[in-house]
Design a protein around this motif. Structure first.
Motif, PDB file in Angstrom:
ATOM      1  N   SER A   1     -19.180 -24.288  14.401  1.00  0.00           N
ATOM      2  CA  SER A   1     -18.005 -24.592  15.209  1.00  0.00           C
ATOM      3  C   SER A   1     -17.431 -23.378  15.932  1.00  0.00           C
ATOM      4  O   SER A   1     -16.656 -23.533  16.852  1.00  0.00           O
ATOM      5  CB  SER A   1     -16.931 -25.223  14.329  1.00  0.00           C
TER       6      SER A   1
ATOM      7  N   SER B   1     -19.458 -23.506  20.312  1.00  0.00           N
ATOM      8  CA  SER B   1     -18.592 -24.563  20.819  1.00  0.00           C
ATOM      9  C   SER B   1     -19.033 -25.879  20.197  1.00  0.00           C
ATOM     10  O   SER B   1     -20.191 -26.057  19.857  1.00  0.00           O
ATOM     11  CB  SER B   1     -18.688 -24.638  22.336  1.00  0.00           C
ATOM     12  N   ASP B   2     -18.073 -26.789  20.065  1.00  0.00           N
ATOM     13  CA  ASP B   2     -18.403 -28.113  19.521  1.00  0.00           C
ATOM     14  C   ASP B   2     -19.453 -28.784  20.398  1.00  0.00           C
ATOM     15  O   ASP B   2     -20.348 -29.456  19.897  1.00  0.00           O
ATOM     16  CB  ASP B   2     -17.144 -28.977  19.454  1.00  0.00           C
ATOM     17  N   GLU B   3     -19.327 -28.577  21.696  1.00  0.00           N
ATOM     18  CA  GLU B   3     -20.254 -29.197  22.645  1.00  0.00           C
ATOM     19  C   GLU B   3     -21.685 -28.672  22.454  1.00  0.00           C
ATOM     20  O   GLU B   3     -22.644 -29.436  22.444  1.00  0.00           O
ATOM     21  CB  GLU B   3     -19.762 -28.880  24.063  1.00  0.00           C
TER      22      GLU B   3
ATOM     23  N   GLN C   1     -23.140 -29.973  19.185  1.00  0.00           N
ATOM     24  CA  GLN C   1     -23.589 -31.360  19.355  1.00  0.00           C
ATOM     25  C   GLN C   1     -24.923 -31.406  20.093  1.00  0.00           C
ATOM     26  O   GLN C   1     -25.792 -32.205  19.766  1.00  0.00           O
ATOM     27  CB  GLN C   1     -22.530 -32.179  20.102  1.00  0.00           C
TER      28      GLN C   1
ATOM     29  N   THR D   1     -17.047 -30.654   8.894  1.00  0.00           N
ATOM     30  CA  THR D   1     -16.611 -31.493  10.009  1.00  0.00           C
ATOM     31  C   THR D   1     -17.579 -32.671  10.170  1.00  0.00           C
ATOM     32  O   THR D   1     -18.722 -32.609   9.698  1.00  0.00           O
ATOM     33  CB  THR D   1     -16.600 -30.692  11.323  1.00  0.00           C
TER      34      THR D   1
ATOM     35  N   ALA E   1     -19.241 -33.420  12.717  1.00  0.00           N
ATOM     36  CA  ALA E   1     -20.430 -32.921  13.420  1.00  0.00           C
ATOM     37  C   ALA E   1     -21.365 -32.176  12.464  1.00  0.00           C
ATOM     38  O   ALA E   1     -22.589 -32.313  12.545  1.00  0.00           O
ATOM     39  CB  ALA E   1     -20.020 -32.008  14.579  1.00  0.00           C
ATOM     40  N   GLU E   2     -20.802 -31.389  11.542  1.00  0.00           N
ATOM     41  CA  GLU E   2     -21.623 -30.662  10.555  1.00  0.00           C
ATOM     42  C   GLU E   2     -22.304 -31.639   9.597  1.00  0.00           C
ATOM     43  O   GLU E   2     -23.465 -31.455   9.226  1.00  0.00           O
ATOM     44  CB  GLU E   2     -20.767 -29.658   9.776  1.00  0.00           C
TER      45      GLU E   2
END
Length: 195
Positions: free
Chosen positions: A34, A37-39, A42, A78, A80-81
């Motif tokens: 994180s 960037s989150d983007e 992803q 998170t 995403a993780e």
């Protein structure tokens, strides 16, 4: 139809995938997380989801397998993780090493000649493969086995370390097929090998 082989890594502007001492601090730590960037995280996660087989050298395997198999169970993970950890565990993997004797998490171990085995794997009609780790990718690069290079370039100069590219005996001509900018000035470039 031959299976596509891609070499993709986070890289510094001066061309290193790790600074001296295997320091990955410039990219926010061990692989995508994180603090990049989150983007971008992803993007890496979505890539793992479509990889038919990931080819690992020992060093990067040890880094990834020390964190991701249980990352989804860590406090504060998170969404995403959690998704990345599950995708990473499920993705078929092969580790090339003659110094370890056990692998886990949908992974096979191969201790023979990597170029011979990667050539055999490429001949299969199957989903695309990713190769990760400088030494292993360098052997595949010199053998002309890599079809696509993906560089996720961070705006930092580290002055030395582990290079993304290896020394080559012959030129390799490439076509630029994609560019994309991520937050923080991180630039993705994707190149296909001209055959």
């Amino acid at each position: 139809m031959m299976r596509k082989l891609t070499f993709g890594m986070n890289v510094t502007l001066d061309g290193y995938i790790a600074a001296p001492g295997d320091d990955l601090g410039w990219s926010g730590g061990d692989g995508p997380d994180s603090s990049s960037s989150d983007e971008l995280f992803q993007w890496w996660s979505d890539r793992v989801a479509v990889t038919g087989l990931a080819l690992y050298g020992r060093k990067l395997w040890e880094t990834m397998s020390s964190h991701w198999p249980t990352a989804d169970q860590q406090p504060g993970a998170t969404p995403a993780e959690i998704e990345f950890a599950r995708r990473w565990r499920d993705m078929p993997k092969m580790v090339f090493s003659s110094t370890i004797d056990k692998v886990d998490w949908n992974t096979r171990l191969f201790s023979g000649d990597p170029v011979t085995e990667i050539t055999r794997l490429k001949a299969e009609d199957a989903a695309p493969m990713d190769i990760v780790g400088a030494t292993l990718a360098g052997a595949a690069m010199r053998a002309g086995l890599i079809d696509e290079y993906v560089l996720v370039t961070y705006p930092v100069l580290v002055g030395g370390g582990t290079p993304f590219f290896t020394a080559l005996d012959t030129w390799v001509n490439l076509n630029l097929v994609e560019t994309r900018t991520f937050p923080g000035g991180i630039l993705l470039t994707r190149y296909a090998t001209r055959r």
